[in-house]
Design a protein around this motif. Structure first.
Motif, short mmCIF file in Angstrom:
data_model
loop_
_atom_site.label_atom_id
_atom_site.label_comp_id
_atom_site.label_asym_id
_atom_site.label_seq_id
_atom_site.Cartn_x
_atom_site.Cartn_y
_atom_site.Cartn_z
N UNK A 22 0.86 -1.18 0.00
CA UNK A 22 0.00 0.00 0.00
C UNK A 22 0.89 1.23 0.00
N UNK A 23 0.66 2.17 -0.92
CA UNK A 23 1.48 3.38 -0.93
C UNK A 23 1.31 4.16 0.38
N UNK A 24 2.39 4.74 0.90
CA UNK A 24 2.30 5.43 2.19
C UNK A 24 1.40 6.67 2.17
N UNK A 25 1.27 7.31 1.02
CA UNK A 25 0.45 8.53 0.96
C UNK A 25 -1.03 8.22 0.77
N UNK A 26 -1.39 6.96 0.65
CA UNK A 26 -2.78 6.58 0.41
C UNK A 26 -3.68 6.96 1.58
N UNK A 27 -3.23 6.77 2.80
CA UNK A 27 -4.04 7.10 3.98
C UNK A 27 -4.30 8.60 4.04
N UNK A 28 -3.26 9.40 3.82
CA UNK A 28 -3.43 10.85 3.87
C UNK A 28 -4.40 11.32 2.79
N UNK A 29 -4.30 10.75 1.60
CA UNK A 29 -5.22 11.12 0.52
C UNK A 29 -6.66 10.74 0.86
N UNK A 30 -6.82 9.56 1.44
CA UNK A 30 -8.16 9.11 1.80
C UNK A 30 -8.78 10.00 2.87
N UNK A 31 -7.98 10.40 3.86
CA UNK A 31 -8.48 11.29 4.91
C UNK A 31 -8.85 12.64 4.33
N UNK A 32 -8.01 13.15 3.42
CA UNK A 32 -8.28 14.46 2.81
C UNK A 32 -9.55 14.41 1.97
#
Length: 83
Positions: A22-32
């Protein structure tokens, strides 16, 4: 082997196999994106309530001015009997 069984076995192979990274920036993008969607829904909901309230006020003003419950005026005048 039926079509359902083939699909089921394919899904089982996918689930039992190695999980993709899973790409590390995926969580931040999902939250945004989730926060943006919630704000958008809140704004739309408030606008709809505002439109509903404005419609209710407009209907109340119209009803108080037009008085649709009152009988319409007579089209002809009553005959004059006391002349």
């Amino acid at each position: 082997m039926s079509r359902y069984e083939r699909k089921e076995s394919a899904v089982r192979r996918l689930l039992e196999g190695a999980q993709p990274p899973v790409p590390p920036e995926l969580c931040a993008q999902a939250v945004r994106r989730g926060g943006r969607m919630l704000r958008r829904r809140t704004v739309v909901r408030r606008l709809l309530w505002l439109v509903l309230l404005a419609g209710a006020v407009a209907f109340a003003v119209w009803a108080s001015v037009a008085q649709p419950w009152a009988p319409p005026p007579a089209d002809t005048t009553p005959p004059l009997t006391r002349w």
